[in-house]
Design a protein around this motif. Structure first.
Motif, PDB file in Angstrom:
ATOM      1  N   ARG A   8       0.830  -1.213   0.000  1.00 45.85           N
ATOM      2  CA  ARG A   8       0.000   0.000   0.000  1.00 45.85           C
ATOM      3  C   ARG A   8       0.862   1.260   0.000  1.00 45.85           C
ATOM      4  NH1 ARG A   8      -5.150  -1.321   3.928  1.00 45.85           N
ATOM      5  NH2 ARG A   8      -6.100  -2.808   2.501  1.00 45.85           N
ATOM      6  N   ARG A  11       2.212   1.719  -3.524  1.00 39.91           N
ATOM      7  CA  ARG A  11       1.159   2.272  -4.393  1.00 39.91           C
ATOM      8  C   ARG A  11       0.884   3.736  -4.071  1.00 39.91           C
ATOM      9  NH1 ARG A  11      -2.841  -2.924  -4.458  1.00 39.91           N
ATOM     10  NH2 ARG A  11      -1.602  -4.129  -5.931  1.00 39.91           N
ATOM     11  N   GLY A  12       0.864   4.072  -2.784  1.00 44.56           N
ATOM     12  CA  GLY A  12       0.632   5.457  -2.376  1.00 44.56           C
ATOM     13  C   GLY A  12       1.705   6.402  -2.879  1.00 44.56           C
ATOM     14  N   ALA A  14       3.690   5.866  -5.468  1.00 44.58           N
ATOM     15  CA  ALA A  14       3.572   5.927  -6.929  1.00 44.58           C
ATOM     16  C   ALA A  14       2.408   6.825  -7.349  1.00 44.58           C
ATOM     17  CB  ALA A  14       3.401   4.523  -7.507  1.00 44.58           C
ATOM     18  N   ILE A  15       1.275   6.683  -6.680  1.00 41.25           N
ATOM     19  CA  ILE A  15       0.111   7.510  -7.018  1.00 41.25           C
ATOM     20  C   ILE A  15       0.404   8.980  -6.741  1.00 41.25           C
ATOM     21  CG2 ILE A  15      -2.259   8.065  -6.301  1.00 41.25           C
ATOM     22  CD1 ILE A  15      -2.665   4.984  -6.010  1.00 41.25           C
ATOM     23  N   ALA A  16       1.049   9.274  -5.620  1.00 39.15           N
ATOM     24  CA  ALA A  16       1.392  10.669  -5.310  1.00 39.15           C
ATOM     25  C   ALA A  16       2.324  11.249  -6.370  1.00 39.15           C
ATOM     26  CB  ALA A  16       2.037  10.761  -3.929  1.00 39.15           C
ATOM     27  N   ILE A  18       2.625  10.293  -9.485  1.00 35.76           N
ATOM     28  CA  ILE A  18       1.867  10.443 -10.727  1.00 35.76           C
ATOM     29  C   ILE A  18       0.976  11.678 -10.659  1.00 35.76           C
ATOM     30  CG2 ILE A  18       0.008   9.417 -12.114  1.00 35.76           C
ATOM     31  CD1 ILE A  18       1.326   6.649 -11.415  1.00 35.76           C
ATOM     32  N   VAL A  19       0.297  11.880  -9.537  1.00 33.72           N
ATOM     33  CA  VAL A  19      -0.584  13.046  -9.383  1.00 33.72           C
ATOM     34  C   VAL A  19       0.213  14.344  -9.490  1.00 33.72           C
ATOM     35  CG1 VAL A  19      -2.029  14.296  -7.712  1.00 33.72           C
ATOM     36  CG2 VAL A  19      -2.394  11.855  -8.092  1.00 33.72           C
ATOM     37  N   SER A  21       3.016  14.793 -11.030  1.00 32.46           N
ATOM     38  CA  SER A  21       3.455  14.928 -12.425  1.00 32.46           C
ATOM     39  C   SER A  21       2.326  15.426 -13.314  1.00 32.46           C
ATOM     40  CB  SER A  21       3.982  13.583 -12.944  1.00 32.46           C
ATOM     41  OG  SER A  21       5.094  13.160 -12.190  1.00 32.46           O
ATOM     42  N   THR A 120      10.347  15.037  -8.186  1.00 31.78           N
ATOM     43  CA  THR A 120       9.359  14.105  -7.640  1.00 31.78           C
ATOM     44  C   THR A 120       9.783  12.662  -7.876  1.00 31.78           C
ATOM     45  OG1 THR A 120       7.545  15.672  -7.924  1.00 31.78           O
ATOM     46  CG2 THR A 120       6.953  13.330  -7.821  1.00 31.78           C
ATOM     47  N   TRP A 121      10.180  12.359  -9.114  1.00 28.33           N
ATOM     48  CA  TRP A 121      10.560  10.978  -9.423  1.00 28.33           C
ATOM     49  C   TRP A 121      11.944  10.617  -8.895  1.00 28.33           C
ATOM     50  CZ3 TRP A 121       7.232   7.373 -10.275  1.00 28.33           C
ATOM     51  CH2 TRP A 121       5.965   7.738 -10.714  1.00 28.33           C
TER      52      TRP A 121
END
Length: 148
Positions: A8, A11-12, A14-16, A18-19, A21, A120-121
């Motif tokens: 989790r 995923r969190g 990665a989602i953060a 992506i958002v 970006s 970010t990345w």
């Protein structure tokens, strides 16, 4: 951390990333849209800088009809302005609150947006890599990330 929590967190993160970006890209798209609106119905004037900052600068300018405008959100692309400076501005005649410094456009937003994406990345990538390694080394966990 157990496998479920680790998954989790991965995923969190990665989602953060992506958002962040996507929001950076949307910022550039919005700047381009504002420029398009200004260019489709452009008026020009000389404005005075009332307050100057790197993110927001307040200006005042008079349109040919004699109306003084002081856009609530300030001027687009406000860098390197000083209080009291007279600048040429371009505005949308249909919406004089949409105003930019003459000669500047959305291209000035590209470098900061790309910088945010890269940073970010550069942070999220190693965090995800570390957590995936840690998760894969836990006893009884399948090494296939996609199957979880």
């Amino acid at each position: 951390m157990n496998a479920r929590v680790t998954r989790r967190v991965i995923r969190g993160v990665a989602i953060a990333a992506i958002v962040i970006s996507v929001l950076s890209v949307l910022l550039v798209v919005a700047a381009w849209r504002n420029d398009h609106t200004i260019e489709s119905d452009m008026g020009t004037a000389t404005g005075e800088v009332l307050s100057a900052g790197s993110l927001r600068s307040a200006i005042s300018f008079v349109t040919p009809d004699g109306v003084t405008h002081n856009p609530e959100l300030g001027v687009l692309y406000p860098t390197r302005l000083t209080v009291g400076q007279l600048i040429d501005v371009q505005y949308a005649r249909s919406d004089p609150d949409l105003v930019r410094v003459a000669g500047r456009d959305a291209s000035v937003a590209i470098v900061p947006a790309l910088s945010v994406i890269v940073v970010t990345w550069l942070i999220a990538g190693p965090v995800i890599w570390y957590l995936r390694r840690r998760w894969a080394n836990e006893p009884g966990v399948s090494r296939n990330f996609a199957s979880s």
